[in-house]
Each structure stands twice: as structure tokens, then as C-alpha cells.
Design a protein around this motif. Structure first.
Motif, PDB file in Angstrom:
ATOM      1  N   MET A   1      14.156   4.414   7.830  1.00  0.00           N
ATOM      2  CA  MET A   1      12.997   3.352   7.921  1.00  0.00           C
ATOM      3  C   MET A   1      12.205   3.214   6.658  1.00  0.00           C
ATOM      4  O   MET A   1      11.839   4.221   5.952  1.00  0.00           O
ATOM      5  N   GLU A   2      11.911   1.828   6.191  1.00  0.00           N
ATOM      6  CA  GLU A   2      11.380   1.833   4.908  1.00  0.00           C
ATOM      7  C   GLU A   2       9.722   2.112   5.014  1.00  0.00           C
ATOM      8  O   GLU A   2       9.240   1.913   6.151  1.00  0.00           O
ATOM      9  N   ILE A   3       9.342   2.883   4.016  1.00  0.00           N
ATOM     10  CA  ILE A   3       8.100   3.235   4.014  1.00  0.00           C
ATOM     11  C   ILE A   3       7.094   2.132   3.435  1.00  0.00           C
ATOM     12  O   ILE A   3       7.652   1.293   2.855  1.00  0.00           O
ATOM     13  N   SER A   4       6.153   2.401   3.438  1.00  0.00           N
ATOM     14  CA  SER A   4       4.967   1.501   3.145  1.00  0.00           C
ATOM     15  C   SER A   4       4.889   1.325   1.574  1.00  0.00           C
ATOM     16  O   SER A   4       5.208   2.206   0.663  1.00  0.00           O
ATOM     17  N   LYS A   5       4.245   0.214   0.987  1.00  0.00           N
ATOM     18  CA  LYS A   5       4.102  -0.227  -0.300  1.00  0.00           C
ATOM     19  C   LYS A   5       3.301   0.834  -0.970  1.00  0.00           C
ATOM     20  O   LYS A   5       3.464   1.373  -1.918  1.00  0.00           O
ATOM     21  N   GLU A   6       2.226   1.457   0.112  1.00  0.00           N
ATOM     22  CA  GLU A   6       1.175   2.386  -0.615  1.00  0.00           C
ATOM     23  C   GLU A   6       1.801   3.748  -0.762  1.00  0.00           C
ATOM     24  O   GLU A   6       1.422   4.392  -1.726  1.00  0.00           O
ATOM     25  N   ARG A   7       2.640   4.082   0.073  1.00  0.00           N
ATOM     26  CA  ARG A   7       3.418   5.411   0.039  1.00  0.00           C
ATOM     27  C   ARG A   7       4.211   5.224  -1.213  1.00  0.00           C
ATOM     28  O   ARG A   7       4.500   6.487  -1.823  1.00  0.00           O
ATOM     29  N   LEU A   8       5.038   4.297  -1.405  1.00  0.00           N
ATOM     30  CA  LEU A   8       6.073   4.010  -2.494  1.00  0.00           C
ATOM     31  C   LEU A   8       5.098   4.146  -3.783  1.00  0.00           C
ATOM     32  O   LEU A   8       5.622   4.600  -4.998  1.00  0.00           O
ATOM     33  N   ALA A   9       3.766   3.618  -3.735  1.00  0.00           N
ATOM     34  CA  ALA A   9       3.011   3.499  -4.943  1.00  0.00           C
ATOM     35  C   ALA A   9       2.744   5.137  -5.370  1.00  0.00           C
ATOM     36  O   ALA A   9       2.687   5.588  -6.424  1.00  0.00           O
ATOM     37  N   ASP A  10       2.447   5.912  -4.377  1.00  0.00           N
ATOM     38  CA  ASP A  10       2.113   7.106  -4.513  1.00  0.00           C
ATOM     39  C   ASP A  10       3.259   7.758  -5.130  1.00  0.00           C
ATOM     40  O   ASP A  10       3.128   8.706  -6.141  1.00  0.00           O
ATOM     41  N   LEU A  11       4.670   7.620  -4.742  1.00  0.00           N
ATOM     42  CA  LEU A  11       5.700   8.077  -5.282  1.00  0.00           C
ATOM     43  C   LEU A  11       5.898   7.959  -6.706  1.00  0.00           C
ATOM     44  O   LEU A  11       5.999   8.714  -7.574  1.00  0.00           O
ATOM     45  N   LEU A  12       5.422   6.648  -7.111  1.00  0.00           N
ATOM     46  CA  LEU A  12       5.824   6.456  -8.381  1.00  0.00           C
ATOM     47  C   LEU A  12       4.501   6.707  -9.407  1.00  0.00           C
ATOM     48  O   LEU A  12       4.795   6.971 -10.591  1.00  0.00           O
ATOM     49  N   ALA A  13       3.421   7.390  -8.551  1.00  0.00           N
ATOM     50  CA  ALA A  13       2.643   7.998  -9.645  1.00  0.00           C
ATOM     51  C   ALA A  13       3.016   9.218 -10.360  1.00  0.00           C
ATOM     52  O   ALA A  13       2.736   9.519 -11.338  1.00  0.00           O
ATOM     53  N   ASP A  14       3.730   9.745  -9.682  1.00  0.00           N
ATOM     54  CA  ASP A  14       4.426  11.078 -10.129  1.00  0.00           C
ATOM     55  C   ASP A  14       5.828  11.388  -9.731  1.00  0.00           C
ATOM     56  O   ASP A  14       6.158  12.195  -8.771  1.00  0.00           O
ATOM     57  N   PRO A  15       6.854  10.351  -9.969  1.00  0.00           N
ATOM     58  CA  PRO A  15       8.025  10.298  -9.631  1.00  0.00           C
ATOM     59  C   PRO A  15       8.957  11.613 -10.059  1.00  0.00           C
ATOM     60  O   PRO A  15       8.954  12.092 -10.900  1.00  0.00           O
ATOM     61  N   GLN A  16       9.538  12.057  -8.742  1.00  0.00           N
ATOM     62  CA  GLN A  16      10.571  13.201  -8.947  1.00  0.00           C
ATOM     63  C   GLN A  16      11.845  13.154  -8.171  1.00  0.00           C
ATOM     64  O   GLN A  16      11.527  12.580  -6.926  1.00  0.00           O
ATOM     65  N   GLU A  17      12.856  13.337  -8.720  1.00  0.00           N
ATOM     66  CA  GLU A  17      13.937  12.864  -8.065  1.00  0.00           C
ATOM     67  C   GLU A  17      14.272  13.793  -6.994  1.00  0.00           C
ATOM     68  O   GLU A  17      13.916  15.186  -7.064  1.00  0.00           O
ATOM     69  N   ALA A  18      14.686  13.486  -5.796  1.00  0.00           N
ATOM     70  CA  ALA A  18      15.205  14.125  -4.813  1.00  0.00           C
ATOM     71  C   ALA A  18      16.547  13.560  -4.181  1.00  0.00           C
ATOM     72  O   ALA A  18      17.077  12.416  -4.697  1.00  0.00           O
ATOM     73  N   LEU A  19      16.758  13.929  -3.025  1.00  0.00           N
ATOM     74  CA  LEU A  19      18.247  13.356  -2.420  1.00  0.00           C
ATOM     75  C   LEU A  19      18.055  11.897  -2.115  1.00  0.00           C
ATOM     76  O   LEU A  19      18.957  11.382  -2.030  1.00  0.00           O
ATOM     77  N   ASP A  20      16.705  11.938  -1.616  1.00  0.00           N
ATOM     78  CA  ASP A  20      16.310  10.270  -1.070  1.00  0.00           C
ATOM     79  C   ASP A  20      15.774   9.439  -2.195  1.00  0.00           C
ATOM     80  O   ASP A  20      15.253   8.378  -1.769  1.00  0.00           O
ATOM     81  N   PHE A  21      15.541   9.959  -3.441  1.00  0.00           N
ATOM     82  CA  PHE A  21      14.801   9.351  -4.435  1.00  0.00           C
ATOM     83  C   PHE A  21      15.310   9.450  -5.696  1.00  0.00           C
ATOM     84  O   PHE A  21      15.340  10.748  -6.197  1.00  0.00           O
ATOM     85  N   GLU A  22      15.945   8.465  -6.255  1.00  0.00           N
ATOM     86  CA  GLU A  22      16.622   8.364  -7.707  1.00  0.00           C
ATOM     87  C   GLU A  22      16.260   7.648  -8.695  1.00  0.00           C
ATOM     88  O   GLU A  22      15.592   6.407  -8.235  1.00  0.00           O
ATOM     89  N   LEU A  23      16.175   8.131  -9.767  1.00  0.00           N
ATOM     90  CA  LEU A  23      15.752   7.388 -11.070  1.00  0.00           C
ATOM     91  C   LEU A  23      16.841   6.966 -11.847  1.00  0.00           C
ATOM     92  O   LEU A  23      17.740   7.819 -12.264  1.00  0.00           O
ATOM     93  N   LYS A  24      16.712   5.704 -12.392  1.00  0.00           N
ATOM     94  CA  LYS A  24      17.628   5.075 -13.358  1.00  0.00           C
ATOM     95  C   LYS A  24      17.272   4.578 -14.434  1.00  0.00           C
ATOM     96  O   LYS A  24      15.965   3.995 -14.162  1.00  0.00           O
ATOM     97  N   ASN A  25      17.683   4.503 -15.718  1.00  0.00           N
ATOM     98  CA  ASN A  25      17.211   3.661 -16.770  1.00  0.00           C
ATOM     99  C   ASN A  25      17.242   2.407 -16.586  1.00  0.00           C
ATOM    100  O   ASN A  25      17.694   1.882 -15.407  1.00  0.00           O
ATOM    101  N   TRP A  26      16.816   1.372 -17.537  1.00  0.00           N
ATOM    102  CA  TRP A  26      16.988   0.029 -17.264  1.00  0.00           C
ATOM    103  C   TRP A  26      18.494  -0.272 -17.463  1.00  0.00           C
ATOM    104  O   TRP A  26      19.009   0.069 -18.488  1.00  0.00           O
TER     105      TRP A  26
END
Length: 454
Positions: A1-26
């Protein structure tokens, strides 16, 4: 289920890779096949993991995530249509990804791709790309500790993936049983979105049948020995085009590499395109200045283009043309052969014309869905009319028709035409006793086409 925009903003404040959260270059999703395949691999793995998020424009360092180098001037290269075009191109079964820009810790915006989970079957790579170095054909990718996206390799990984898909099926069935027991109104699955391009191609064929009804039997414009159609749909930020400007745009979009370009816009009285039902239509088979008996099937084009990015072209086979000459050889009997090089040329010309029309109709990037249908194939033998093709033995088609379909990003067509056309046309050639279309033939013939047929 898609999480809220606010929760995503929290994740982006201190982003850390996890199995369900991946960072990519431009990633350069408009211009680089490698970058498109890189994103596709991440999406495939995330979907099989159960869903998650991919953030573009961030890089991991020893001290945490930082913005990657190379921020583009705008985020126009990360639209939802463009990214879902990549999903359609690489993922089987395809699905929809949500995309939206969200602020990071510094306030700068980063595209966030939501990859849905809940799939009842493993999602596989429907094609390799590029050259099988990043994504491999039919491979199934999952997220692994590290984290990383890799192919399923061990029995334990297969068991986990199968268990997840079975659990998704059981959950859906349990919900349906619960609703029945409680007397709830069953929630039926929403109907699939209409196949806009398929409907457009079908309506174009029906319109052509109306036009040829008045012609006598056996004439070339009736395409009685067979025909092929090429259709496409442009998706992007379409400009508002006044009807009076459309002829000018269509003429400017013609790609003249050979003597008979697709979607040719004639200006001679009697065959000039005309407006009808919101489209521009042209029928060369209805030339009032010529007898229908004198019009060759290969030169009796029927085409339609709409300003919202839909195009359809119907044409007879050049192999059946009365104009095919082979010095020193017997004339070709109609409805007996299929040339190995002509589809490469005709599809190549059409894709280049579509790319040009997309740039004339759209602001910014666009994706294009292509469809081709070849009919009247049964009993034809694969040959090389120009003696350049590698056909040494008798290869027959027993299936009468085939439909081909693909999605591409318009900006990649010029530079990656062979890589696009080869997998698109390969199933057509395989009808001729499993003939494998050589990639080098596609490369060579497209080079000749672009050089004016030399």
C-alpha cells in the motif's frame, strides 16, 4: 500500500537504503538505454520483493545519502508516462508505478517512484537490455541483503518468492470469502483500460474497408493478396494544434529516406489528404485520375493521423508488386514470397517519422507505443530479393497473421534504432520455420536506409 506524502518526506529527510527503499543517481531516462535498464532492474526487483520506493538523484556515501552529481535543469525527464513506458517495455506482467517529486532535507525536489507489490505471479524481464549486460531476457530479480537487486539464484530465494505470490492469492481469496459471509457487496475488479491504440487501428481498417467497397474485385488497392499496417500512439505533453496548422506539421514530419516514405503527404489534386472525423486522412488507392486496375497494391497507401498523437498506415506488400524487377530471373509470382529486408526498412522509416512527429506535437519528452500487423503470410517463403539477406534454405510461414507491439521513449529512437527494431520484428521472422533474425542484418540495412538505399 502506498504510504502518505508526509511519511515519504520523513524518509527523504534522512534517507537510508533498505530492501523496500532504494536510492539511485540521476539517471538519463530519455537518452540512455543503460540508465533505463538500470531503473527497470530496480523496479523488477522491488515488485517481486513486495513493493517499495525508488528515489532518483541521491547517492550513498560513508556519512549518509547526499545529492548525486548531475542534477538536470528540470525534472521533465522523470514523468510518470516516461517511467511507465519503461515498465511496459521491460516488465511482464506490466503494472503501473506512481511518480511524484518530493523535497529532500535541503528542500530540493527528487523524483520518487512508488513500485506496487501484491503481485500474484513473479514479475519477469520481458526482454534484455542493452545487450543483456544489465537486464537479461526472462530473468526474475529480487531484492537481497546489501541491499541489492539480483537474479533469483537459490532454492530458498525461489521458495520465498513463490510463498509471497501464493500469500497474495490467498489474501485476495480470503477477502472475497469474508465479503460473501458478511453479506458485503463484492468488489469486482475494475475493467482494464481501453486499448486506445488497438481501437484506433481497428477503426482505421474499418474506414479503409468502406473506401474500397466501390472498387472492382482483384484490383491492387483492395490488398487481396495481403497487407500490413503500422500504427502508433504518442503520449506526452501535447501542444494544442489548430486544425489549419496540422497539414503543415504532418508535411514537416515526413522522413524522406527512400522513394516511398510512410505517411507521405501528397499535394497533387485528387490524392491530397483531407480532414475527416477530427483526423487527417489520405487514400492513394482512390486516385480519380487513374484506373484502379493500374494502381499497384504497394503504392495504394491508406493513412490517418490525429492531432492527439494517433497514427495508422495500411499498405500492400511490395513483394506482390508488378513493378518488382530481378534482372536475369523469372518474375515473382504474387502471394508467394516475403522479403527479409523490407520490414526492417519500413518499420525503421515509420519509427523515425513517429519520432519526428512527436517532437513537433509535444512539449518535452514523449513515449510512443508501436503496433504492427502483418496479414496474408501463410504459404509465403522467406527470400532475399536483393541477395543481401542470409536465406539459403526454404523457410515457409504457416501462420497467416501476427501482431507486434512495443513501447519506446521517442528521444532514443534516432540513436538506438537497431536495438529497438530487432526485438520488435524477431517474432515475425520466427514464423518462417523459426528463422532467427540476425542483429547484424538489422544494423546493416538500417545504415543503408539512412544512406538513401546505397
Amino acid at each position: 500500500m502506498e504510504i502518505s506524502k508526509e511519511r515519504l518526506a520523513d524518509l527523504l529527510a534522512d534517507p537510508q537504503e533498505a530492501l523496500d527503499f532504494e536510492l539511485k543517481n540521476w539517471l538519463s531516462l530519455q537518452d540512455s538505454n543503460e540508465d533505463k535498464a538500470t531503473l527497470a532492474k530496480a523496479i523488477l526487483a522491488m515488485a517481486n520483493h513486495g513493493g517499495g520506493y525508488i528515489v532518483l538523484g541521491l547517492a550513498e556515501t560513508e556519512t549518509g545519502a547526499v545529492e548525486a552529481d548531475g542534477r538536470p535543469a528540470t525534472l521533465d525527464g522523470y514523468t510518470q508516462d516516461l517511467i511507465n513506458g519503461i515498465v511496459q517495455h521491460y516488465c511482464d506482467p506490466p503494472f503501473h508505478c506512481g511518480v511524484r517529486p518530493l523535497p529532500g532535507a535541503t528542500g530540493a525536489l527528487f523524483p520518487v517512484v512508488h513500485v506496487p507489490g501484491g503481485h500474484r505471479v513473479p514479475v519477469r524481464a520481458r526482454r534484455a537490455g542493452p545487450h543483456g549486460k544489465i537486464v537479461q531476457d526472462n530473468a526474475i530479480y529480487v531484492r537481497k541483503p546489501g541491499p541489492s537487486s539480483q537474479k533469483v539464484q537459490t532454492a530458498a530465494e525461489w521458495d520465498a518468492l513463490r510463498a509471497r505470490c501464493l500469500r497474495n492469492r490467498r489474501d485476495e481469496m480470503a477477502n472475497q470469502i469474508r465479503d460473501l459471509v458478511l453479506g458485503a457487496v463484492p468488489q469486482v475488479e475494475a475493467p482494464a483500460a481501453p486499448d486506445r491504440l488497438g481501437e484506433w487501428a481497428a477503426s482505421g481498417f474499418e474506414r479503409w474497408k468502406e473506401l474500397v467497397q466501390a472498387l472492382p474485385a482483384g484490383v491492387g488497392p483492395r490488398f487481396e493478396r495481403g497487407h500490413y499496417s503500422l500504427a502508433y500512439e504518442i503520449t506526452g505533453d501535447l501542444r494544442p494544434i489548430p486544425p489549419a496548422k496540422l497539414p503543415e506539421i504532418l508535411q514537416a514530419s515526413v522522413v524522406r529516406l527512400t522513394g516511398w516514405p510512410p505517411f507521405w503527404y501528397p499535394t497533387r489534386e485528387g490524392i491530397t489528404p483531407y480532414p475527416i472525423d477530427g483526423a487527417v486522412e489520405c487514400w492513394l488507392g482512390g486516385d480519380p485520375n487513374r484506373s484502379a486496375e493500374d494502381i499497384d497494391a504497394a503504392y495504394a497507401d491508406f493513412w490517418r493521423i490525429r492531432p492527439d498523437g494517433l497514427a495508422f498506415l495500411l499498405r500492400g506488400y511490395q513483394e506482390d508488386s508488378m513493378l518488382v524487377e530481378r534482372p536475369g530471373l523469372a518474375p515473382i509470382e504474387p502471394n508467394t514470397v516475403f522479403d527479409i529486408t523490407l520490414p526492417v526498412w519500413r518499420v525503421g522509416e515509420t519509427m523515425l517519422q513517429a519520432r519526428k512527429l512527436a517532437s513537433n506535437l509535444c512539449e518535452g519528452p514523449a513515449t510512443i507505443r508501436f503496433m504492427a500487423k502483418y496479414s496474408g503470410l501463410a504459404g509465403r517463403q522467406l527470400v532475399s530479393l536483393n541477395s543481401r539477406g542470409p536465406v539459403w534454405d526454404r523457410r515457409l510461414a504457416r501462420q497467416d497473421s501476427i501482431v507486434l507491439d512495443t513501447h519506446v521513449v521517442s528521444g532514443t529512437i534516432d540513436s538506438n534504432l537497431p536495438e529497438i527494431i530487432h526485438p520488435f520484428l524477431a517474432p515475425l521472422y520466427a514464423l518462417f520455420d523459426f528463422f532467427e533474425l540476425p542483429m547484424q542484418l538489422v544494423v546493416d540495412e538500417l545504415a543503408r536506409m539512412r544512406a538513401g538505399g546505397l
